[in-house]
Enzyme design. Structure first.
Site, PDB file in Angstrom:
ATOM      1  N   ASP A 151      18.676 -21.638  60.820  1.00  0.00           N
ATOM      2  CA  ASP A 151      19.407 -22.855  61.166  1.00  0.00           C
ATOM      3  C   ASP A 151      19.668 -22.968  62.662  1.00  0.00           C
ATOM      4  O   ASP A 151      19.458 -22.021  63.422  1.00  0.00           O
ATOM      5  CB  ASP A 151      20.731 -22.921  60.382  1.00  0.00           C
ATOM      6  CG  ASP A 151      21.488 -21.590  60.347  1.00  0.00           C
ATOM      7  OD1 ASP A 151      21.186 -20.702  61.179  1.00  0.00           O
ATOM      8  OD2 ASP A 151      22.381 -21.433  59.507  1.00  0.00           O
ATOM      9  N   ASN A 210      33.066 -19.102  52.889  1.00  0.00           N
ATOM     10  CA  ASN A 210      33.040 -20.053  51.775  1.00  0.00           C
ATOM     11  C   ASN A 210      31.799 -19.869  50.907  1.00  0.00           C
ATOM     12  O   ASN A 210      31.508 -20.702  50.054  1.00  0.00           O
ATOM     13  CB  ASN A 210      33.126 -21.496  52.299  1.00  0.00           C
ATOM     14  CG  ASN A 210      31.916 -21.870  53.159  1.00  0.00           C
ATOM     15  OD1 ASN A 210      30.994 -21.068  53.329  1.00  0.00           O
ATOM     16  ND2 ASN A 210      31.922 -23.078  53.698  1.00  0.00           N
ATOM     17  N   GLU A 226      26.368 -25.406  52.668  1.00  0.00           N
ATOM     18  CA  GLU A 226      27.778 -25.312  52.323  1.00  0.00           C
ATOM     19  C   GLU A 226      27.975 -25.505  50.815  1.00  0.00           C
ATOM     20  O   GLU A 226      27.053 -25.964  50.118  1.00  0.00           O
ATOM     21  CB  GLU A 226      28.557 -26.392  53.088  1.00  0.00           C
ATOM     22  CG  GLU A 226      28.406 -26.326  54.613  1.00  0.00           C
ATOM     23  CD  GLU A 226      29.225 -25.218  55.266  1.00  0.00           C
ATOM     24  OE1 GLU A 226      29.448 -24.154  54.650  1.00  0.00           O
ATOM     25  OE2 GLU A 226      29.649 -25.418  56.427  1.00  0.00           O
ATOM     26  N   HIS A 278      28.633 -19.825  51.977  1.00  0.00           N
ATOM     27  CA  HIS A 278      27.401 -20.495  52.425  1.00  0.00           C
ATOM     28  C   HIS A 278      26.323 -19.481  52.789  1.00  0.00           C
ATOM     29  O   HIS A 278      26.600 -18.350  53.177  1.00  0.00           O
ATOM     30  CB  HIS A 278      27.675 -21.493  53.549  1.00  0.00           C
ATOM     31  CG  HIS A 278      27.952 -20.906  54.898  1.00  0.00           C
ATOM     32  ND1 HIS A 278      28.670 -21.571  55.858  1.00  0.00           N
ATOM     33  CD2 HIS A 278      27.618 -19.719  55.467  1.00  0.00           C
ATOM     34  CE1 HIS A 278      28.743 -20.829  56.949  1.00  0.00           C
ATOM     35  NE2 HIS A 278      28.119 -19.699  56.735  1.00  0.00           N
TER      36      HIS A 278
HETATM   37  P1  PGA Z   1      29.065 -14.123  60.592  1.00  0.00           P
HETATM   38  O1  PGA Z   1      28.363 -15.398  59.940  1.00  0.00           O
HETATM   39  O2  PGA Z   1      28.066 -13.027  60.563  1.00  0.00           O
HETATM   40  O3  PGA Z   1      29.387 -14.549  61.997  1.00  0.00           O
HETATM   41  O4  PGA Z   1      30.256 -13.826  59.752  1.00  0.00           O
HETATM   42  C1  PGA Z   1      27.747 -15.263  58.709  1.00  0.00           C
HETATM   43  C2  PGA Z   1      27.395 -16.623  58.167  1.00  0.00           C
HETATM   44  O5  PGA Z   1      28.189 -17.566  58.330  1.00  0.00           O
HETATM   45  O6  PGA Z   1      26.326 -16.748  57.552  1.00  0.00           O
END
Ligand code: PGA
Length: 256
Positions: free
Chosen positions: A71, A140, A147, A142
């Site tokens: 992404d 959450n 999401e 995702h």
């Molecule tokens: P993070 O992000 O490693 O910064 O916790 C993980 C994600 O949101 O996929």
């Protein structure tokens, strides 16, 4: 279709990252021209640091490999320090020997975002399948920027980011600058086409999302629960991220 995911619980975040780095190194050693699906986020930094160290020692080469990132923020490109393009350049693409022509991210600066999403999906289809897809997980649940509520057959597209995701990424942006509201992301259907999927989750902030994904009801409210439909997906967790799961589900625990 087989159900469920493999679960590996290691004693520390460092041990979990080392396990994932080793799986990536093994995949590239087995097939130097492998196609990797790559992820960003703080969780991935120790993984990429270990791969960079292996490259430094001469133990590993990415020169024939191809990569597709999950992404990118809409409106950001390599020139912005909080872009995922900049993250990847700093954490992995700079330190190792990927051919820059074979590393791919969605272009968040594309004038026609829908055309860019279609182009990216087609590029993955043309180069793929992705052999090993690396994933983090949001608080959450995702995966990528898919999401809660995302259909499991979704493909690369423009998405609106949730409040919690924007809040989690706030520290990566300069004070006073808003976190973008939109992003381009591979879809869950795109992710599920990978031959093998490895999701790395570390820290207590991920424990609820991990428990819902593995042991709660599967469905779009928990995007990572889609991995239960895949057949070759592994969650690699440290003890904190696994702390809301029944320990009887743990395959292996190393008390580091
Ligand atoms: P993070 O992000 O490693 O910064 O916790 C993980 C994600 O949101 O996929």
């Amino acid at each position: 279709m087989s159900q469920g995911v493999a679960l590996i619980v290691l004693g520390t975040a460092a041990a979990a990252a080392a396990h994932v780095a080793q799986r990536i190194a093994d995949a590239v050693s087995r097939d130097p021209a492998t196609v990797l699906g790559l992820a960003t986020g703080g969780t991935m930094l120790p993984v990429y640091a270990l791969l960079a160290a292996a490259r430094q020692r001469g133990d590993l080469s990415f020169s024939a490999a191809t990569s597709f990132n999950l992404d990118e923020y809409v409106g950001l490109g390599l020139g912005h320090a909080a872009s995922f393009a900049a993250f990847m350049a700093g954490a992995l693409f700079g330190p190792v020997d990927f051919d820059p022509g074979r590393t791919h991210l969605p272009n968040g600066l594309a004038p026609d975002l829908m055309a860019e999403a279609a182009r990216y999906e087609a590029a993955i289809l043309a180069a793929g399948p992705i052999g090993l897809q690396l994933l983090g997980i949001g608080r959450n649940g995702h995966i990528g920027f898919n999401e809660p509520g995302t259909a499991f057959d979704s493909v690369t597209r423009v998405v609106r980011l949730s409040f919690s995701t924007r809040a989690a990424n706030r520290p990566f942006f300069p004070v006073g600058e808003a976190v973008p509201e939109q992003a381009l992301t591979m879809g869950i259907g795109t992710i599920l086409r990978a031959r093998e999927i490895v999701l790395l989750a570390t820290g207590a902030a991920k424990a609820v999302a991990v428990a819902q994904a593995i042991a709660g009801p599967a469905g779009p409210h928990s995007p990572a629960s889609a991995l239960r439909h895949h057949g070759a997906a592994t969650f690699v967790c440290d003890r904190a991220a696994a702390s809301r799961l029944d320990p009887r589900l743990w395959q292996r625990s190393v008390h580091a």
